[in-house]
Structures are given as C-alpha cells and as structure tokens.
Design a protein around this motif. Structure first.
Motif, PDB file in Angstrom:
ATOM      1  N   GLY A 114       0.521  -1.228  -0.218  1.00  0.00           N
ATOM      2  CA  GLY A 114       0.387  -0.078  -0.154  1.00  0.00           C
ATOM      3  C   GLY A 114       0.416   1.075  -0.437  1.00  0.00           C
ATOM      4  O   GLY A 114       0.385   2.336   0.115  1.00  0.00           O
ATOM      5  N   GLU A 115       2.002   1.451  -0.362  1.00  0.00           N
ATOM      6  CA  GLU A 115       3.303   2.609   0.325  1.00  0.00           C
ATOM      7  C   GLU A 115       3.084   2.692  -1.650  1.00  0.00           C
ATOM      8  O   GLU A 115       3.835   2.249  -2.441  1.00  0.00           O
ATOM      9  N   PRO A 116       2.954   3.532  -1.060  1.00  0.00           N
ATOM     10  CA  PRO A 116       3.170   4.855  -2.792  1.00  0.00           C
ATOM     11  C   PRO A 116       4.334   4.547  -2.699  1.00  0.00           C
ATOM     12  O   PRO A 116       5.330   4.333  -2.051  1.00  0.00           O
ATOM     13  N   TYR A 117       4.766   4.865  -4.535  1.00  0.00           N
ATOM     14  CA  TYR A 117       6.100   4.897  -5.331  1.00  0.00           C
ATOM     15  C   TYR A 117       6.492   5.311  -6.659  1.00  0.00           C
ATOM     16  O   TYR A 117       5.464   5.653  -7.506  1.00  0.00           O
ATOM     17  N   ALA A 118       7.108   6.885  -6.255  1.00  0.00           N
ATOM     18  CA  ALA A 118       7.407   7.075  -7.498  1.00  0.00           C
ATOM     19  C   ALA A 118       9.167   7.004  -8.216  1.00  0.00           C
ATOM     20  O   ALA A 118       9.669   7.344  -6.814  1.00  0.00           O
ATOM     21  N   ALA A 119       9.376   7.025  -9.581  1.00  0.00           N
ATOM     22  CA  ALA A 119      10.393   6.648  -9.572  1.00  0.00           C
ATOM     23  C   ALA A 119      10.660   8.257 -11.303  1.00  0.00           C
ATOM     24  O   ALA A 119       9.329   7.582 -11.616  1.00  0.00           O
ATOM     25  N   LEU A 120      11.817   8.062 -11.443  1.00  0.00           N
ATOM     26  CA  LEU A 120      11.799   8.590 -13.058  1.00  0.00           C
ATOM     27  C   LEU A 120      12.734   7.577 -13.607  1.00  0.00           C
ATOM     28  O   LEU A 120      13.729   7.214 -12.723  1.00  0.00           O
ATOM     29  N   VAL A 121      11.933   7.101 -14.520  1.00  0.00           N
ATOM     30  CA  VAL A 121      12.440   5.207 -15.164  1.00  0.00           C
ATOM     31  C   VAL A 121      13.473   5.818 -16.214  1.00  0.00           C
ATOM     32  O   VAL A 121      13.112   6.410 -16.933  1.00  0.00           O
ATOM     33  N   SER A 122      14.736   4.979 -16.960  1.00  0.00           N
ATOM     34  CA  SER A 122      14.692   4.723 -18.153  1.00  0.00           C
ATOM     35  C   SER A 122      14.784   3.399 -18.430  1.00  0.00           C
ATOM     36  O   SER A 122      15.038   2.527 -17.528  1.00  0.00           O
ATOM     37  N   SER A 123      14.761   2.880 -20.193  1.00  0.00           N
ATOM     38  CA  SER A 123      14.719   2.108 -20.281  1.00  0.00           C
ATOM     39  C   SER A 123      15.704   1.599 -21.524  1.00  0.00           C
ATOM     40  O   SER A 123      14.766   3.056 -22.042  1.00  0.00           O
ATOM     41  N   GLY A 124      16.439   0.892 -21.879  1.00  0.00           N
ATOM     42  CA  GLY A 124      17.217   0.866 -22.898  1.00  0.00           C
ATOM     43  C   GLY A 124      16.521  -0.933 -23.648  1.00  0.00           C
ATOM     44  O   GLY A 124      15.821  -1.593 -23.366  1.00  0.00           O
ATOM     45  N   TYR A 125      15.785  -0.796 -24.598  1.00  0.00           N
ATOM     46  CA  TYR A 125      15.256  -2.104 -25.542  1.00  0.00           C
ATOM     47  C   TYR A 125      16.684  -2.623 -26.784  1.00  0.00           C
ATOM     48  O   TYR A 125      16.758  -0.802 -27.479  1.00  0.00           O
TER      49      TYR A 125
END
Length: 125
Positions: free
Chosen positions: A88-99
């Motif tokens: 139930g804890e909120p989470y936020a992030a800046l995310v980068s992904s490479g494909y």
C-alpha cells in the motif's frame, strides 16, 4: 526497425505488473540495471528471479518524458512512474529503459530507476 511508442510502453508496463515468466520472455540475455542500492549486469534468469511475486505493484501510471532511437535496433525511453507497492505504500521514480530489437521482438537490455520522494501521492524532487 522503427520502434512503436505504444508497443514499448506496453512491454514496459508488463515489467511492473507481471511476473517471472514475463521477464524471461521480454528481457535480453543480459540486462544492465541501475538502482540506488543495486547496479550490475544481470542474466535473464537472475533478472527474472527478481519478479517471482507478480503482485508487487498496482495503480501504475507512466508519463513518457522522452524516447530516442539512436540506431535501427536500439531504443531508449525515459518516463516518470507512479505506483502503489504491494503493502500500500506509494512509489514514484524517474525511469529509463533501453531496448534492443532481436529476431523475436524488443528485449530490455537496460533499466534504471531514480526514486522520487512521495508525499501523500504528490511528487517532490
């Protein structure tokens, strides 16, 4: 091969919401991960093992910030993610992904997260 923004975001959502089998099917044979407490190259099997609990996130929202395709078979995307952890804890992030594009589709070869401070559902940087 031109990458489809919609296709890549759907693949990305699966990494948040689905489990080990999904990771095995959509991660490359090796993936570089960068989190505040863990940065390393991981094999497909080791990365998939981190997702044995497929119910670890819910209420996911993704706000795409940018996408570049530096080559015909490589795509990088960055986004802001907001989700709720299993407890139930909120989470936020800046995310980068490479494909990287392989014969059987787009495969995750890089994933990094920089957590944002969350205060009652609002983000702070």
């Amino acid at each position: 091969m031109t990458a489809s923004e919609k296709e890549l975001l759907e693949i990305e959502k699966g990494f948040w919401t689905l489990g080990e089998a999904y990771f095995k099917a959509h991660a490359d044979k090796e993936c570089l991960v960068a989190f505040p407490d863990m940065t390393m190259a991981m094999s497909n099997a080791d990365l998939a093992a981190t997702a044995r609990n497929p119910n670890r996130w819910r209420d996911l929202s993704i706000d795409l910030k940018g996408m570049v395709e530096p080559g015909s078979d490589v795509v990088m995307l960055s986004y802001e993610a907001h989700a709720t952890r299993e407890g139930g804890e909120p989470y936020a992030a800046l995310v980068s992904s490479g494909y990287v594009h392989r014969a059987d589709g787009w495969k995750l070869m890089f994933h990094g997260q920089t957590p944002l401070t969350v205060d009652h559902g609002k983000k702070k940087r």
